[in-house]
Enzyme design. Sequence first.
Site, PDB file in Angstrom:
ATOM      1  N   GLU A  65      49.162 106.359 -32.160  1.00 11.07           N
ATOM      2  CA  GLU A  65      50.517 106.036 -32.608  1.00 11.07           C
ATOM      3  C   GLU A  65      51.261 105.400 -31.434  1.00 11.07           C
ATOM      4  O   GLU A  65      51.406 105.995 -30.372  1.00 11.07           O
ATOM      5  CB  GLU A  65      51.269 107.280 -33.078  1.00 11.07           C
ATOM      6  CG  GLU A  65      52.647 106.883 -33.619  1.00 11.07           C
ATOM      7  CD  GLU A  65      53.472 108.051 -34.141  1.00 11.07           C
ATOM      8  OE1 GLU A  65      52.916 109.147 -34.332  1.00 11.07           O
ATOM      9  OE2 GLU A  65      54.683 107.855 -34.318  1.00 11.07           O
ATOM     10  N   GLU A  90      53.876 106.618 -25.573  1.00 10.73           N
ATOM     11  CA  GLU A  90      55.342 106.504 -25.540  1.00 10.73           C
ATOM     12  C   GLU A  90      55.771 106.438 -24.071  1.00 10.73           C
ATOM     13  O   GLU A  90      55.150 107.081 -23.222  1.00 10.73           O
ATOM     14  CB  GLU A  90      55.946 107.729 -26.246  1.00 10.73           C
ATOM     15  CG  GLU A  90      57.460 107.865 -26.255  1.00 10.73           C
ATOM     16  CD  GLU A  90      58.188 106.645 -26.808  1.00 10.73           C
ATOM     17  OE1 GLU A  90      58.744 105.896 -25.962  1.00 10.73           O
ATOM     18  OE2 GLU A  90      58.185 106.419 -28.014  1.00 10.73           O
ATOM     19  N   ASP A 140      61.016  98.951 -31.995  1.00 10.46           N
ATOM     20  CA  ASP A 140      62.346  98.401 -31.681  1.00 10.46           C
ATOM     21  C   ASP A 140      62.436  96.974 -32.208  1.00 10.46           C
ATOM     22  O   ASP A 140      61.625  96.122 -31.841  1.00 10.46           O
ATOM     23  CB  ASP A 140      62.553  98.406 -30.159  1.00 10.46           C
ATOM     24  CG  ASP A 140      62.553  99.820 -29.597  1.00 10.46           C
ATOM     25  OD1 ASP A 140      63.467 100.584 -29.947  1.00 10.46           O
ATOM     26  OD2 ASP A 140      61.634 100.154 -28.826  1.00 10.46           O
ATOM     27  N   LYS A 213      63.309 110.329 -37.499  1.00  5.65           N
ATOM     28  CA  LYS A 213      64.718 110.289 -37.111  1.00  5.65           C
ATOM     29  C   LYS A 213      65.313 108.896 -37.347  1.00  5.65           C
ATOM     30  O   LYS A 213      66.378 108.748 -37.951  1.00  5.65           O
ATOM     31  CB  LYS A 213      64.782 110.655 -35.628  1.00  5.65           C
ATOM     32  CG  LYS A 213      66.149 110.764 -35.061  1.00  5.65           C
ATOM     33  CD  LYS A 213      66.015 111.234 -33.615  1.00  5.65           C
ATOM     34  CE  LYS A 213      67.136 110.675 -32.778  1.00  5.65           C
ATOM     35  NZ  LYS A 213      66.888 110.765 -31.355  1.00  5.65           N
TER      36      LYS A 213
END
Length: 235
Positions: A65, A90, A140, A213
């Site tokens: 991911e 990340e 993003d 989120k």
Amino acid sequence: MPDIPAPPEQRPHARVVSFRSRRDALTPARQRAWDAWWPSLGADAGTELLDTAAWFGRAAPLVVEIGSGTGTATAAMAAAEPERDVLAIEVYRPGLAQMFQYCAAAGVNNVRALRGDAVQVLTDQIAPASLAGVRVFFPDPWPKHKHHKRRLLQQPVVELIASRLLPGAVLHVATDHLPYAEQVAAVGDAEPMLRRIGFDSPSMMLLERPVTKFEGRAERAGSAITELLWGRIEE
Ligand SMILES: C[S@@+](CC[C@H](N)C(=O)[O-])C[C@H]1O[C@@H](n2cnc3c(N)ncnc32)[C@H](O)[C@@H]1O
């Protein structure tokens, strides 16, 4: 901890990075989660090929991911696919700390995290044709025209991702930004190693996502979510 440095200019896929520089400070609870889990479940991105069998303690299909954020989807999906291993990539340390909290709360032990640029990780640390799937949820969008070059999912990175998938493995993208969705759809459809598939296609990884989120915020703001799926062609 200092910000992740941009990769060297000579890297073919990462001249402009897709992530922004953000505050790295941890709340006391996240610091405790970080201290507890990072040494065994996390590592900084490097240049060596990953030995996932050693790290996860088993040989299982590996799902990557990219940009796991706070790890809501990562932990929930890993809990629902215990027979697969999930590697979250990340740059944002507070997000990774929160992901460790979610994983611990859910009793999930098939997630590991690399902190750094996913483009660098895919290039240097993941072997070609080795992944059961790649997830990119709410990358993003970099909406300003002058920032479009920062978007992660452009032709070279989609090609890189496709090259890391096993034949039949899946690239799953979700975004709430329609212009970015259209761009990604065009790039994915033009990639010779990929072909568009539907949600009813057989898949080497789970395709049902929980609401993250960012998605919750997008839905409240009335943005439509676009889901895109491609399978790596069988050669
Ligand atoms: C908009 S957030 C979405 C997070 C999460 N996927 C979700 O749906 O809630 C995008 C995330 O991607 C991460 N990111 C962007 N480019 C990245 C890269 N090249 N490597 C690793 N992470 C990246 C950012 O740090 C950020 O946390």
